[in-house]
Design a protein around this motif. Structure first.
Motif, PDB file in Angstrom:
ATOM      1  N   ARG A 102       0.834  -1.212   0.000  1.00 51.17           N
ATOM      2  CA  ARG A 102       0.000   0.000   0.000  1.00 51.17           C
ATOM      3  C   ARG A 102       0.861   1.251   0.000  1.00 51.17           C
ATOM      4  O   ARG A 102       0.648   2.171  -0.794  1.00 51.17           O
ATOM      5  CB  ARG A 102      -0.912  -0.009   1.224  1.00 51.17           C
ATOM      6  N   GLU A 103       1.856   1.292   0.901  1.00 44.51           N
ATOM      7  CA  GLU A 103       2.708   2.474   1.006  1.00 44.51           C
ATOM      8  C   GLU A 103       3.572   2.664  -0.242  1.00 44.51           C
ATOM      9  O   GLU A 103       3.690   3.778  -0.766  1.00 44.51           O
ATOM     10  CB  GLU A 103       3.596   2.373   2.247  1.00 44.51           C
ATOM     11  N   ALA A 106       1.394   3.859  -3.012  1.00 44.02           N
ATOM     12  CA  ALA A 106       0.979   5.251  -2.830  1.00 44.02           C
ATOM     13  C   ALA A 106       2.104   6.216  -3.184  1.00 44.02           C
ATOM     14  O   ALA A 106       1.887   7.221  -3.867  1.00 44.02           O
ATOM     15  CB  ALA A 106       0.533   5.472  -1.382  1.00 44.02           C
ATOM     16  N   ALA A 265      -5.044   9.622  -5.582  1.00 43.17           N
ATOM     17  CA  ALA A 265      -5.149   8.253  -5.077  1.00 43.17           C
ATOM     18  C   ALA A 265      -3.993   7.940  -4.127  1.00 43.17           C
ATOM     19  O   ALA A 265      -4.190   7.321  -3.073  1.00 43.17           O
ATOM     20  CB  ALA A 265      -5.155   7.268  -6.241  1.00 43.17           C
ATOM     21  N   SER A 269      -4.481   7.161  -0.045  1.00 42.66           N
ATOM     22  CA  SER A 269      -4.002   5.875   0.444  1.00 42.66           C
ATOM     23  C   SER A 269      -2.912   6.046   1.491  1.00 42.66           C
ATOM     24  O   SER A 269      -2.936   5.397   2.547  1.00 42.66           O
ATOM     25  CB  SER A 269      -3.471   5.046  -0.733  1.00 42.66           C
ATOM     26  N   SER A 273      -2.592   5.225   5.869  1.00 43.96           N
ATOM     27  CA  SER A 273      -1.792   4.026   6.089  1.00 43.96           C
ATOM     28  C   SER A 273      -1.322   3.905   7.537  1.00 43.96           C
ATOM     29  O   SER A 273      -1.213   4.891   8.266  1.00 43.96           O
ATOM     30  CB  SER A 273      -0.583   4.011   5.159  1.00 43.96           C
TER      31      SER A 273
END
Length: 287
Positions: A102-103, A106, A265, A269, A273
């Motif tokens: 995710r990180e 992003a 986006a 995100s 996190s």
């Protein structure tokens, strides 16, 4: 000139996000009964650490002004959201948080998006659509700014309204800052001072709303909505009231839209996190 404007915007964002992390810590120490009231700021200004955090954020504004003098609002506003990468870096280096897909995704979206915006940037303008369109646009922006204060009795919605109000407040500041730079370029110092005053007023209201929201819910829930609003609103209004034509950019504006959506986006995100949230939560725990 464009590259220097982007550098200034990213520098401003780094200062803004450092300020957010520190302010979140101090806002939670004030009781909920002060939310959406001037007494909240009154209590916080007696806190030296909160004042230092606020000063750090204020130092970012001259850099934002410099960015707007060098680059179009369509470019500057998404770049102002890139500083969330700093919070991720703090979470990884100071707290040992392990960034996941995710990180990484992003950060990649933000980097690629900012690069795409720089590549597909429209021409910077110093003209606008005129008094009436600007007045209508700002009136629409003002409604959500004042909503939580008018509807303060709606306790269930107060937190959400405060978050949205903060985003729109910072959006007004961005628009007013752009108008300020245009007036400075035209040599209209008196009008520039008026826009400076409105920017300061909106910044104050946005700060009050932000601190109220941070006192009610985690910063990782406040930041995504707040950043999304303050990025999207000025970018949407830039072509309408500042004449920043997207039709002359690659793909008739399509490339620019994709780049902006990538940044948005990535910001939403990353703001929500675990690694970014750990920075604020850890600081709170150390108090």
């Amino acid at each position: 000139m464009l590259a220097l404007g982007i550098i200034c915007a990213i520098g401003a964002s780094a200062l803004y996000n450092t300020s957010i992390a520190l302010q979140a810590l101090e806002a939670r120490e004030v009781g909920h009964e002060h939310a959406l009231r001037v007494s909240l700021i009154g209590r916080l200004v007696r806190n030296p650490r909160w004042l230092l955090a606020t000063l750090i954020g204020l130092l970012g504004w001259p850099l934002e002004i410099a960015a707007l003098l060098l680059a179009p609002l369509t470019v500057v506003q998404p770049c102002l959201a890139s500083g969330l990468v700093l919070l991720l870096w703090l979470g990884v280096t100071r707290l040992g948080e392990r960034p996941g897909r995710r990180e990484y995704g992003a950060v990649a979206a933000i980097v690629v998006g900012v690069g795409g915006i720089a590549w597909a940037a429209p021409e910077r303008t110093t003209s606008n659509a005129g008094t009436v369109p600007i007045a209508i646009a700002l009136a629409l922006v003002a409604i959500p700014i004042v909503a939580p204060y008018v509807l303060r009795g709606w306790r269930n919605a107060a937190g959400t309204l405060a978050v949205v109000a903060a985003g729109f407040g910072y959006a007004w500041t961005a628009i007013a800052s752009k108008l300020l730079t245009d007036e400075l370029a035209a040599g209209s110092l008196a009008v520039a001072v008026v826009w400076l005053a409105t920017a300061a007023a909106s910044e104050g209201l946005a700060l009050l709303s932000e601190m109220s929201a941070l006192g009610r819910r985690p910063a990782t829930r406040v930041a995504p909505v707040m950043f999304a609003v303050q990025v999207v609103v000025p970018v949407i209004l830039a072509p309408l009231i500042f004449g920043e034509s997207w039709s002359t950019t690659p793909g008739g504006g399509a490339a620019l839209v994709v780049a902006i959506l990538l940044v948005l986006a990535g910001v939403v995100s990353l703001a929500g996190s675990k690694a970014v949230g750990a920075v604020i939560e850890s600081a709170h725990a150390e108090e």
